[in-house]
Write a protein that holds these residues in place. Sequence first.
Motif, PDB file in Angstrom:
ATOM      1  N   GLN A   4       0.850  -1.186   0.000  1.00 39.14           N
ATOM      2  CA  GLN A   4       0.000   0.000   0.000  1.00 39.14           C
ATOM      3  C   GLN A   4       0.886   1.238   0.000  1.00 39.14           C
ATOM      4  N   ILE A   5       0.297   2.353  -0.379  1.00 34.88           N
ATOM      5  CA  ILE A   5       0.991   3.635  -0.362  1.00 34.88           C
ATOM      6  C   ILE A   5       0.614   4.359   0.932  1.00 34.88           C
ATOM      7  N   CYS A   6       1.608   4.866   1.623  1.00 32.55           N
ATOM      8  CA  CYS A   6       1.380   5.606   2.874  1.00 32.55           C
ATOM      9  C   CYS A   6       0.706   6.934   2.553  1.00 32.55           C
ATOM     10  N   ALA A   7      -0.340   7.258   3.298  1.00 32.58           N
ATOM     11  CA  ALA A   7      -1.085   8.503   3.083  1.00 32.58           C
ATOM     12  C   ALA A   7      -0.266   9.730   3.460  1.00 32.58           C
ATOM     13  N   ARG A   8       0.725   9.580   4.305  1.00 32.59           N
ATOM     14  CA  ARG A   8       1.524  10.729   4.756  1.00 32.59           C
ATOM     15  C   ARG A   8       2.760  10.937   3.883  1.00 32.59           C
ATOM     16  N   CYS A   9       3.613   9.918   3.783  1.00 37.57           N
ATOM     17  CA  CYS A   9       4.893  10.092   3.083  1.00 37.57           C
ATOM     18  C   CYS A   9       4.862   9.623   1.629  1.00 37.57           C
ATOM     19  N   GLN A  10       3.766   9.010   1.218  1.00 38.16           N
ATOM     20  CA  GLN A  10       3.570   8.544  -0.159  1.00 38.16           C
ATOM     21  C   GLN A  10       4.549   7.453  -0.588  1.00 38.16           C
ATOM     22  N   GLN A  11       5.180   6.779   0.377  1.00 36.79           N
ATOM     23  CA  GLN A  11       6.094   5.682   0.064  1.00 36.79           C
ATOM     24  C   GLN A  11       5.321   4.365   0.094  1.00 36.79           C
ATOM     25  N   SER A  12       5.735   3.433  -0.725  1.00 38.60           N
ATOM     26  CA  SER A  12       5.131   2.108  -0.746  1.00 38.60           C
ATOM     27  C   SER A  12       5.629   1.317   0.461  1.00 38.60           C
ATOM     28  N   CYS A  38       4.904   6.358  10.009  1.00 38.77           N
ATOM     29  CA  CYS A  38       3.977   7.497   9.977  1.00 38.77           C
ATOM     30  C   CYS A  38       2.689   7.240  10.761  1.00 38.77           C
ATOM     31  N   ALA A  39       2.326   5.993  10.984  1.00 44.77           N
ATOM     32  CA  ALA A  39       1.047   5.649  11.621  1.00 44.77           C
ATOM     33  C   ALA A  39       0.800   6.365  12.945  1.00 44.77           C
ATOM     34  N   PRO A  40       1.790   6.482  13.853  1.00 42.54           N
ATOM     35  CA  PRO A  40       1.515   7.154  15.134  1.00 42.54           C
ATOM     36  C   PRO A  40       1.149   8.632  15.000  1.00 42.54           C
ATOM     37  N   SER A  41       1.465   9.252  13.862  1.00 44.41           N
ATOM     38  CA  SER A  41       1.168  10.680  13.696  1.00 44.41           C
ATOM     39  C   SER A  41      -0.283  10.942  13.294  1.00 44.41           C
ATOM     40  N   PHE A  42      -1.044   9.904  12.992  1.00 43.73           N
ATOM     41  CA  PHE A  42      -2.455  10.067  12.643  1.00 43.73           C
ATOM     42  C   PHE A  42      -3.308  10.059  13.905  1.00 43.73           C
ATOM     43  N   PRO A  43      -4.380  10.857  13.941  1.00 42.05           N
ATOM     44  CA  PRO A  43      -5.256  10.843  15.123  1.00 42.05           C
ATOM     45  C   PRO A  43      -6.002   9.519  15.236  1.00 42.05           C
TER      46      PRO A  43
END
Length: 70
Positions: A4-12, A38-43
Amino acid sequence: MTRQICARCQQSTDEPVIVGMEHGASVGGRTTYACPDCAPSFPKQIDVFAAAAAMRQARETERAIQTGWA
């Protein structure tokens, strides 16, 4: 699970983390993925079904208290 593509950093990423889900009544929902970094930075997302059940129970409890129902 597939890449999957990360919603924050756009990396696969090979280890996607679900950080958000949208529910739709007339269409399917959407799932948002992030990489483990990046997951911990999401609410934190609310479970909408649990919230609806809690509101329904609170409303029923209040009604029972007001009317004297057991």
